[in-house]
Design a protein around this motif. Structure first.
Motif, PDB file in Angstrom:
ATOM      1  N   PRO A   1       0.780  -1.388   0.030  1.00  0.00           N
ATOM      2  CA  PRO A   1      -0.041  -0.164   0.013  1.00  0.00           C
ATOM      3  C   PRO A   1       0.920   1.351   0.029  1.00  0.00           C
ATOM      4  CG  PRO A   1      -0.958  -1.618   1.259  1.00  0.00           C
ATOM      5  CD  PRO A   1       0.413  -2.341   1.131  1.00  0.00           C
ATOM      6  N   SER A   2       1.851   1.332   0.702  1.00  0.00           N
ATOM      7  CA  SER A   2       2.867   2.405   0.822  1.00  0.00           C
ATOM      8  C   SER A   2       3.343   2.854  -0.572  1.00  0.00           C
ATOM      9  CB  SER A   2       3.905   2.402   1.857  1.00  0.00           C
ATOM     10  OG  SER A   2       3.467   1.909   3.105  1.00  0.00           O
ATOM     11  N   LEU A   3       4.034   1.758  -1.187  1.00  0.00           N
ATOM     12  CA  LEU A   3       4.417   1.674  -2.654  1.00  0.00           C
ATOM     13  C   LEU A   3       3.342   2.396  -3.474  1.00  0.00           C
ATOM     14  CD1 LEU A   3       6.672  -1.474  -2.739  1.00  0.00           C
ATOM     15  CD2 LEU A   3       7.316   0.968  -2.422  1.00  0.00           C
ATOM     16  N   VAL A   4       2.321   1.881  -3.672  1.00  0.00           N
ATOM     17  CA  VAL A   4       0.910   2.109  -4.557  1.00  0.00           C
ATOM     18  C   VAL A   4       0.713   3.625  -4.423  1.00  0.00           C
ATOM     19  CG1 VAL A   4      -1.320   1.578  -5.085  1.00  0.00           C
ATOM     20  CG2 VAL A   4       0.203  -0.300  -4.918  1.00  0.00           C
ATOM     21  N   LEU A   5       0.449   3.842  -3.049  1.00  0.00           N
ATOM     22  CA  LEU A   5      -0.128   5.292  -2.898  1.00  0.00           C
ATOM     23  C   LEU A   5       0.959   6.353  -3.012  1.00  0.00           C
ATOM     24  CD1 LEU A   5      -2.492   4.255   0.000  1.00  0.00           C
ATOM     25  CD2 LEU A   5      -2.968   4.525  -2.300  1.00  0.00           C
ATOM     26  N   ILE A   6       2.091   5.905  -2.376  1.00  0.00           N
ATOM     27  CA  ILE A   6       3.137   6.955  -2.469  1.00  0.00           C
ATOM     28  C   ILE A   6       3.426   7.266  -3.916  1.00  0.00           C
ATOM     29  CG2 ILE A   6       5.388   7.682  -1.949  1.00  0.00           C
ATOM     30  CD1 ILE A   6       4.916   6.377   0.744  1.00  0.00           C
ATOM     31  N   GLY A   7       3.554   5.997  -4.502  1.00  0.00           N
ATOM     32  CA  GLY A   7       4.171   6.058  -6.149  1.00  0.00           C
ATOM     33  C   GLY A   7       3.341   6.916  -7.156  1.00  0.00           C
TER      34      GLY A   7
ATOM     35  N   ALA B   1       2.558  -2.650 -10.684  1.00  0.00           N
ATOM     36  CA  ALA B   1       3.928  -2.961 -10.412  1.00  0.00           C
ATOM     37  C   ALA B   1       4.188  -3.343  -8.746  1.00  0.00           C
ATOM     38  CB  ALA B   1       4.722  -1.427 -10.914  1.00  0.00           C
ATOM     39  N   SER B   2       3.569  -2.630  -7.958  1.00  0.00           N
ATOM     40  CA  SER B   2       3.881  -2.840  -6.645  1.00  0.00           C
ATOM     41  C   SER B   2       3.501  -4.070  -5.931  1.00  0.00           C
ATOM     42  CB  SER B   2       3.331  -1.553  -5.562  1.00  0.00           C
ATOM     43  OG  SER B   2       3.958  -0.462  -6.179  1.00  0.00           O
ATOM     44  N   ASN B   3       2.448  -4.781  -6.679  1.00  0.00           N
ATOM     45  CA  ASN B   3       1.891  -5.924  -6.334  1.00  0.00           C
ATOM     46  C   ASN B   3       2.561  -6.931  -7.127  1.00  0.00           C
ATOM     47  OD1 ASN B   3      -0.370  -5.857  -4.025  1.00  0.00           O
ATOM     48  ND2 ASN B   3      -0.641  -3.925  -5.343  1.00  0.00           N
ATOM     49  N   ASN B   4       3.606  -6.743  -7.925  1.00  0.00           N
ATOM     50  CA  ASN B   4       3.952  -7.768  -8.963  1.00  0.00           C
ATOM     51  C   ASN B   4       3.330  -8.294  -9.810  1.00  0.00           C
ATOM     52  OD1 ASN B   4       6.107  -8.265  -6.201  1.00  0.00           O
ATOM     53  ND2 ASN B   4       6.725  -7.174  -7.760  1.00  0.00           N
ATOM     54  N   ASN B   5       2.346  -7.575 -10.409  1.00  0.00           N
ATOM     55  CA  ASN B   5       1.169  -8.324 -11.342  1.00  0.00           C
ATOM     56  C   ASN B   5       1.727  -7.885 -12.695  1.00  0.00           C
ATOM     57  OD1 ASN B   5      -1.448  -7.667 -13.383  1.00  0.00           O
ATOM     58  ND2 ASN B   5      -2.017  -8.762 -11.814  1.00  0.00           N
TER      59      ASN B   5
ATOM     60  N   LEU C   1       8.721   2.637 -11.496  1.00  0.00           N
ATOM     61  CA  LEU C   1       8.128   1.446 -11.610  1.00  0.00           C
ATOM     62  C   LEU C   1       8.868   0.112 -11.213  1.00  0.00           C
ATOM     63  CD1 LEU C   1       5.429   1.967 -14.494  1.00  0.00           C
ATOM     64  CD2 LEU C   1       4.972   1.955 -12.131  1.00  0.00           C
ATOM     65  N   GLY C   2      10.222   0.292 -11.744  1.00  0.00           N
ATOM     66  CA  GLY C   2      11.368  -0.848 -11.491  1.00  0.00           C
ATOM     67  C   GLY C   2      11.650  -0.691 -10.211  1.00  0.00           C
ATOM     68  N   LEU C   3      11.614   0.542  -9.363  1.00  0.00           N
ATOM     69  CA  LEU C   3      11.998   0.293  -7.972  1.00  0.00           C
ATOM     70  C   LEU C   3      10.790  -0.099  -7.188  1.00  0.00           C
ATOM     71  CD1 LEU C   3      13.582   3.844  -7.578  1.00  0.00           C
ATOM     72  CD2 LEU C   3      14.761   1.556  -7.542  1.00  0.00           C
ATOM     73  N   CYS C   4       9.623   0.095  -7.750  1.00  0.00           N
ATOM     74  CA  CYS C   4       8.342  -0.287  -7.012  1.00  0.00           C
ATOM     75  C   CYS C   4       8.310  -1.927  -7.104  1.00  0.00           C
ATOM     76  CB  CYS C   4       7.213   0.169  -7.586  1.00  0.00           C
ATOM     77  SG  CYS C   4       6.918   1.916  -7.042  1.00  0.00           S
TER      78      CYS C   4
ATOM     79  N   LEU D   1      11.142  -3.324  -4.767  1.00  0.00           N
ATOM     80  CA  LEU D   1      10.560  -3.354  -3.274  1.00  0.00           C
ATOM     81  C   LEU D   1       9.286  -4.027  -3.143  1.00  0.00           C
ATOM     82  CD1 LEU D   1      11.295   0.500  -2.871  1.00  0.00           C
ATOM     83  CD2 LEU D   1      12.652  -1.582  -2.085  1.00  0.00           C
ATOM     84  N   GLY D   2       8.417  -4.105  -3.891  1.00  0.00           N
ATOM     85  CA  GLY D   2       7.434  -4.702  -3.609  1.00  0.00           C
ATOM     86  C   GLY D   2       7.455  -6.279  -3.521  1.00  0.00           C
ATOM     87  N   ARG D   3       8.593  -6.724  -4.268  1.00  0.00           N
ATOM     88  CA  ARG D   3       8.677  -8.381  -4.075  1.00  0.00           C
ATOM     89  C   ARG D   3       9.554  -8.644  -3.182  1.00  0.00           C
ATOM     90  NH1 ARG D   3       7.119 -13.449  -6.265  1.00  0.00           N
ATOM     91  NH2 ARG D   3       8.875 -14.358  -6.948  1.00  0.00           N
TER      92      ARG D   3
END
Length: 553
Positions: free
Chosen positions: A421-427, A459-463, A481-484, A487-489
Motif C-alpha cells: 500500500p505504501s508503494l502504491v499510494l506514494i508512487g 508494479a508494486s503488487n508484482n502483477n 516502476l522498476g523500484l516499486c 521493493l514490492g517483491r
C-alpha cells in the motif's frame, strides 16, 4: 447455445478441472519439497554453483540466498538487453535503452513481467529465450521457495532451520515447472501457437501496405508465463494475439494454467503441516474472493451499454470477438488476482466499475489465489492477522497451527501488509503531483487517474498487467516502476522469512477447548472479512477518486 450459457459451461469446466487436479498436484508438490533425494541433473546444478543442498538454513541465510540469486539475475538480464545487437539471432534490433533495460530486468526477476516495450519489435530471440523465459521459470520458483519456507516455519518447532533455498529453487524448476510447461507448450503448439527461431517476414496486405510478421519461440514462453504467473507476452497484444492464444480452447487452457499452481499450493500447505483441512480453509477463502470477482466483472460487462450493445450483447470495445465478454472477464479477474499480468483483452476498455474490481483484486495482495508462492504466503499472513483479531475479541492469546502469535509475529505481519500500500499510494501520488503521471495519461479525469493508479498497483503488487492507455515508457516511469517492482517483491519476503524463522523456533502449543478452530467455515468467513476490511480501509479513498468516480458518473 447462448453466450451466457456458454460462459457458464466455460467457468464450470474450469472449476471442475481445478478441483480434480487440486489434490494430486498439491500432494506431488508437498512430496517434492519434503524429499531427501536429489536427481542427477539437480546434483550437477548444485556442484556448478557450489551449493550443499543438504545444509539447512536459518532465515537470514535463506534470505541471503534469495537476494543474491535475484541480484545476479537482474544484472545478467540487464546486460543481456544492452548487448543483444551483438549476439546471434538479434533480428536487427537495437540495444534496449538503460532505463528500459533496468525496468525490464526488475520486472522479470520480480515475477512482475510489466512491459513498457513491444516484444515483437524490441527483443531478440536470445533475449526472449535466454533472458525473459529463463526468468519466468526461476522467479516463479523463488516465490514458491519462500512460501515453502514459511510453511516449514509452521510445521517445525524448536529450530530456526527452514530448509535449503538452493534445493527448493532447483527442485521447483526441475520437478514442477519444467514438466508442466513442456506438456502445456506441446498442447499450445498443437492448437496453433507458433514456435520457431525464424526471421521477420514482410508481406503485402490486401490494402497494399507492407506488414512485418514476427516469429518466435512463443508457445514455450506462453506456457511458463501462465504456469509461473509471470504474464510477459511475446507480443505487445499479449494473449489477445492469435500467435499466443489462437482460439477459445487455448483461452480456457491459459486461464487454467495460471490458476492451477496457486489453487493447489494450499493442499501442499495442508500436507506439510499435517492437516489437509487447514489447506481446505485457505483455498476456500481464495475461491470465494475469486468467484465473487468473476461474477461482479462479468455482470458489469454484460450490463454495460457499450457502443453497440444491441449487436454485441455488451461492451465489446477492447475485447476479442472470439472470446466475448464472459471469457474476457474471467481471464481479467484471474490474471489480476494471481499476479500474472497476462491479458486477452485491454483492461483500459472495461467499464469504470469493472476496472475498479480488477484494481481491487490486485490491491488485496493478489491472494485469491495469488501468484505462485506469493499468493500462499500472503494468505497465511492474512490468516495470522485474522487469528489475532479473533483473539482480541475473546481476550485470548492468539494461536495458529499450534504457534503463539505474539508481538514479534504481529509486527512482522503488520510490516508485510504495509509495504505494497505504501508503494502504491506514494508512487501514484508522486506521479500525479510531479506531473509525470498526467503527461503519460491518454485519458483525463477519473479514468486518467485510474491509469496511473493501476500502473503503480500493478508494479508494486508484482502483477504486470496495465491499462492500455498509460504511456509508461519514459525515463521517470521506467525507473520508479522498476523500484516499486523490486521493493514490492523483496521487502515482503524479508518479513515472511523472518516470521518463518520466529515460528520455527517456538515450541508447539497443545490444542484446548479455547483454541480457535482454523479449519472450520467460521474461520474462512473471518479470513475473507478481514481481507476485505483491511484492504478496503487502505485503498478506498484512492478507488473513490478513480474507478468509483468514473463508474458512478
Amino acid at each position: 447455445m447462448g453466450p451466457v450459457l456458454a460462459d457458464v459451461l466455460f467457468v464450470t469446466a474450469l472449476i471442475g478441472v481445478l478441483t480434480l487436479v487440486h489434490r494430486p498436484l498439491g500432494d506431488y508438490m508437498a512430496a517434492v519439497f519434503q524429499s531427501t533425494k536429489h536427481l542427477r541433473a539437480e546434483r550437477w546444478i548444485y556442484r556448478s554453483v557450489g551449493a550443499d543442498p543438504d545444509a539447512e538454513m536459518r532465515w537470514p541465510a535463506y534470505l541471503r540466498g534469495v537476494l543474491f540469486f535475484s541480484a545476479v539475475s537482474v544484472l545478467f538480464l540487464y546486460l543481456l538487453q544492452r548487448v543483444q545487437d551483438k549476439l546471434p539471432l538479434s533480428l536487427g534490433f537495437k540495444p534496449i535503452s538503460p532505463d528500459q533495460a533496468f525496468n525490464t530486468a526488475a520486472s522479470f526477476v520480480s515475477n512482475t513481467n510489466w512491459q513498457s516495450y513491444s516484444g515483437e519489435v524490441a527483443m531478440s530471440h536470445v533475449t526472449q529465450t535466454m533472458g525473459l523465459a529463463v526468468q519466468n521459470f526461476v522467479s516463479a520458483a523463488v516465490g514458491i521457495a519462500v512460501a515453502v519456507a514459511l510453511v516449514r516455519g509452521f510445521a517445525r518447532s524448536r529450530t530456526g532451520e527452514l530448509g535449503n533455498f538452493w534445493a527448493d529453487l532447483v527442485r521447483c524448476v526441475i520437478r514442477i515447472l519444467i514438466p508442466l510447461s513442456v506438456v502445456a507448450a506441446v498442447v499450445l503448439i498443437a492448437c496453433g501457437a507458433i514456435q520457431n527461431f525464424g526471421d521477420i517476414h514482410h508481406i503485402t496486405t490486401l490494402t497494399g501496405q507492407r506488414q512485418a510478421i514476427s516469429p518466435g519461440a512463443v508457445a514455450s514462453q506462453e506456457a511458463i508465463k501462465d504456469i509461473g504467473t509471470n504474464g510477459g507476452g511475446y507480443f505487445n497484444a499479449n494473449s489477445a494475439h492469435p500467435f499466443e492464444n489462437p482460439n477459445g480452447f487455448t483461452n480456457w487452457l491459459e486461464i487454467f494454467l495460471l490458476l492451477v499452481i496457486p489453487f493447489s499450493l494450499p493442499r501442499t500447505f495442508g500436507k506439510m503441516v499435517g492437516s489437509v483441512k487447514q489447506g481446505y480453509a485457505i483455498v476456500a477463502a481464495m475461491g470465494i474472493i475469486w468467484f465473487a470477482g468473476v461474477l461482479a466483472v462479468t455482470w458489469l460487462e454484460y450490463a454495460h451499454p457499450g457502443t453497440a450493445a444491441q449487436l454485441a450483447g455488451g461492451a465489446m470495445e477492447g475485447k476479442e470477438q472470439r472470446f466475448g465478454e464472459g471469457n474476457s472477464s474471467l481471464f481479467a479477474v484471474s490474471t489480476t488476482m494471481t499476479s500474472t499480468g497476462s491479458v486477452d483483452a485491454f483492461h483500459d476498455s472495461f467499464s469504470g466499475l469493472s476496472g475498479g474490481v480488477l484494481l481491487l483484486g490486485m490491491m488485496l495482495g493478489e491472494i485469491a489465489p495469488g501468484g505462485t508462492g506469493s499468493g500462499l504466503y500472503g494468505m497465511l499472513i492474512m490468516a495470522i492477522i485474522a487469528v489475532f483479531i479473533a483473539g482480541l475479541m475473546v481476550g485470548r492469546t492468539p494461536e495458529y497451527l499450534g504457534k503463539k502469535i505474539g508481538a514479534r509475529e504481529m509486527k512482522l505481519a503488520a510490516c508485510y501488509i504495509l509495504v505494497t500500500p505504501s508503494l502504491v499510494l506514494i508512487g501514484a501520488a508522486l506521479a500525479m503531483a510531479l506531473g509525470k503521471g498526467q503527461s503519460s495519461m491518454t485519458n483525463v479525469g477519473a479514468h486518467g487517474f485510474s491509469e496511473v493508479l493501476y500502473a503503480y498497483t500493478s508494479a508494486s503488487n508484482n502483477n504486470g498487467s496495465a491499462f492500455a492507455g498509460f504511456g509508461a515508457n519514459t525515463e521517470y516511469h521506467n525507473t520508479m516502476l522498476g523500484l516499486c517492482m523490486l521493493l514490492g517483491r523483496f521487502l515482503p519476503m524479508v518479513f515472511v522469512l523472518a516470521l518463518a524463522g520466529s515460528l520455527a523456533e517456538q515450541k508447539p502449543i497443545p490444542v484446548t477447548a479455547g483454541t480457535l478452530r482454523t479449519e472450520k467455515p467460521l474461520f474462512t468467513g473471518l479470513l475473507v472479512g478481514a481481507i476485505l476490511i483491511i484492504t478496503g480501509l487502505t485503498f478506498f479513498p484512492a478507488l473513490a477518486l478513480g474507478p468509483l468516480a468514473e463508474g458512478l458518473a
